[in-house]
Design a protein around this motif. Structure first.
Motif, mmCIF file in Angstrom:
data_model
loop_
_atom_site.group_PDB
_atom_site.id
_atom_site.type_symbol
_atom_site.label_atom_id
_atom_site.label_comp_id
_atom_site.label_asym_id
_atom_site.label_seq_id
_atom_site.Cartn_x
_atom_site.Cartn_y
_atom_site.Cartn_z
ATOM 1 N N UNK A 21 0.835 -1.213 0.000
ATOM 2 C CA UNK A 21 0.000 0.000 0.000
ATOM 3 C C UNK A 21 0.863 1.254 0.000
ATOM 4 N N UNK A 22 1.898 1.264 0.820
ATOM 5 C CA UNK A 22 2.792 2.424 0.903
ATOM 6 C C UNK A 22 3.568 2.615 -0.388
ATOM 7 N N UNK A 23 4.070 1.524 -0.944
ATOM 8 C CA UNK A 23 4.853 1.629 -2.172
ATOM 9 C C UNK A 23 3.993 2.118 -3.328
ATOM 10 N N UNK A 49 4.571 1.304 -10.055
ATOM 11 C CA UNK A 49 5.398 0.143 -9.734
ATOM 12 C C UNK A 49 4.687 -1.152 -10.131
ATOM 13 N N UNK A 50 5.433 -2.088 -10.698
ATOM 14 C CA UNK A 50 4.873 -3.394 -11.055
ATOM 15 C C UNK A 50 4.849 -4.279 -9.813
ATOM 16 N N UNK A 51 3.735 -4.960 -9.599
ATOM 17 C CA UNK A 51 3.585 -5.810 -8.419
ATOM 18 C C UNK A 51 3.439 -7.264 -8.859
ATOM 19 N N UNK A 52 4.390 -8.077 -8.445
ATOM 20 C CA UNK A 52 4.374 -9.519 -8.714
ATOM 21 C C UNK A 52 4.252 -10.202 -7.362
ATOM 22 N N UNK A 68 -7.628 -4.091 -3.715
ATOM 23 C CA UNK A 68 -8.134 -3.244 -2.633
ATOM 24 C C UNK A 68 -7.064 -2.293 -2.113
ATOM 25 N N UNK A 69 -5.792 -2.663 -2.304
ATOM 26 C CA UNK A 69 -4.679 -1.812 -1.873
ATOM 27 C C UNK A 69 -4.283 -0.807 -2.954
ATOM 28 N N UNK A 70 -4.971 -0.832 -4.088
ATOM 29 C CA UNK A 70 -4.684 0.127 -5.145
ATOM 30 C C UNK A 70 -3.820 -0.402 -6.264
ATOM 31 N N UNK A 71 -3.591 -1.718 -6.292
ATOM 32 C CA UNK A 71 -2.798 -2.319 -7.369
ATOM 33 C C UNK A 71 -3.743 -2.677 -8.506
#
Length: 250
Positions: free
Chosen positions: A194-196, A203-206, A221-224
Motif C-alpha cells: 500500500x505504501x509503495x 510500480x509493477x507488483x508480482x 483493494x490496496x490500489x494495485x
C-alpha cells in the motif's frame, strides 16, 4: 525440495535430519547443487572429515567453523547470517548453540538491506535509461536469499524490506523501485505494498499467494490495478521471468 533420502546434492550423504536440513538450506541459498557439493567438500577437507556431522549441534558447529568463508563469499555476510539463522531455527539448538553474527556490513540506510549493487562492468537491466531496482518482500529468509541471488544474476539491483518503516527509510533515502516481488504470507505485505503504490503508482507488483483469487482481490483493494499473481510455490526461475515480462515486454 530435496529428497529426504540418503544422497542429496550429488554424492553427499544425508542420513540424519540435521544433515538433510543443512543440505536443503544450502541448495536453496546457493541455488546450484554442484556449488553446494563443492562448498561442502571443501569444508569437509578443512575439517578432516569424510561425512557431515550427524547431530544438530555438531552440524551448526561445522558450518560456523568451516563454512563461513565460502558462504560469505557466495552470499555476502548478511545473507549468510540469514541462512544460518534458518538452520538454527530448524535444528532448534540450545542457548549455547546460537549463531554469532560477524560485524555488520554498513548499508546506505537503516533497516532495508540493499543486497545488490552490481559491478559497473556487468550489463544491467535498464528501464527508461536507469538501472531498475527490485524490492523483495518475503516471509522466508532462505527463499528470499535464493530469489535475490537469481535477480542479481539477471542484472537487477535488489533491496529487501520487512516493514513499512524500512520501506519509508529506503524511499526517503532516494531509493526507487521498478517492481516489487511480494510474498503475501509476509505479515507486513499489505502495508508495504500500500505504501509503495502510494509513493510510486506505476510500480509493477508480482505477488505469490496461496489463493491467487483472494490475493488478487486483496491487492486490488490496496490500489494495485494489474497485479501479476503467482502460486505460493512458484519456482525462482518463474519469478525472475515474471520480472522480465512486466519490465521488459517483448
Amino acid at each position: 525440495m530435496l529428497s529426504s533420502n540418503r544422497r542429496v546434492a550429488g554424492d553427499l550423504r544425508a542420513d540424519t535430519p540435521a544433515q538433510r536440513a543443512l543440505l536443503e538450506l544450502l541448495t536453496e541459498g546457493l541455488g546450484d547443487r554442484l556449488v553446494v557439493q563443492a562448498a561442502v567438500a571443501h569444508a569437509l577437507s578443512l575439517a578432516g572429515r569424510d561425512d557431515l556431522p550427524a547431530s544438530g549441534s555438531d552440524v551448526i558447529a561445522f558450518v560456523r567453523v568451516h563454512m563461513m568463508g565460502v558462504l560469505t563469499s557466495e552470499l555476502g555476510p548478511r545473507l549468510t547470517i540469514a541462512l544460518l539463522d534458518d538452520l538454527a531455527a530448524r535444528l532448534d539448538p540450545g542457548p549455547t548453540e546460537a549463531v554469532s553474527e560477524p560485524p555488520p556490513t554498513p548499508t546506505p540506510h537503516s533497516g532495508a538491506r540493499v543486497i545488490g549493487r552490481l559491478d559497473l562492468r556487468t550489463p544491467r537491466q535498464e528501464l527508461a535509461g536507469h538501472c531498475a531496482s527490485i524490492l523483495v518482500v518475503d516471509a522466508h529468509r532462505v527463499t528470499r536469499t535464493s530469489l535475490s541471488r537469481a535477480l542479481l544474476r539477471a542484472s537487477w539491483d535488489v533491496t529487501i524490506v520487512d516493514s513499512r518503516a524500512e520501506l519509508l527509510l529506503a524511499l526517503d533515502a532516494g531509493e526507487s523501485y521498478a517492481a516489487v516481488l511480494v510474498d503475501l504470507d509476509h505479515e507486513a505485505a499489505a502495508e508495504i505494498v500500500e505504501t509503495l503504490v502510494a509513493r510510486a503508482p506505476g510500480v509493477a507488483v508480482i505477488a505469490r499467494a496461496r489463493d491467487p483469487r483472494r490475493g488478487r482481490a486483496a491487492l486490488e483493494a490496496l490500489g494495485v490495478a494489474k497485479p501479476d499473481l503467482r502460486s505460493a510455490s512458484a519456482p525462482t526461475e518463474e519469478l525472475v521471468d515474471a520480472v522480465r515480462h512486466v519490465l521488459l515486454p517483448g
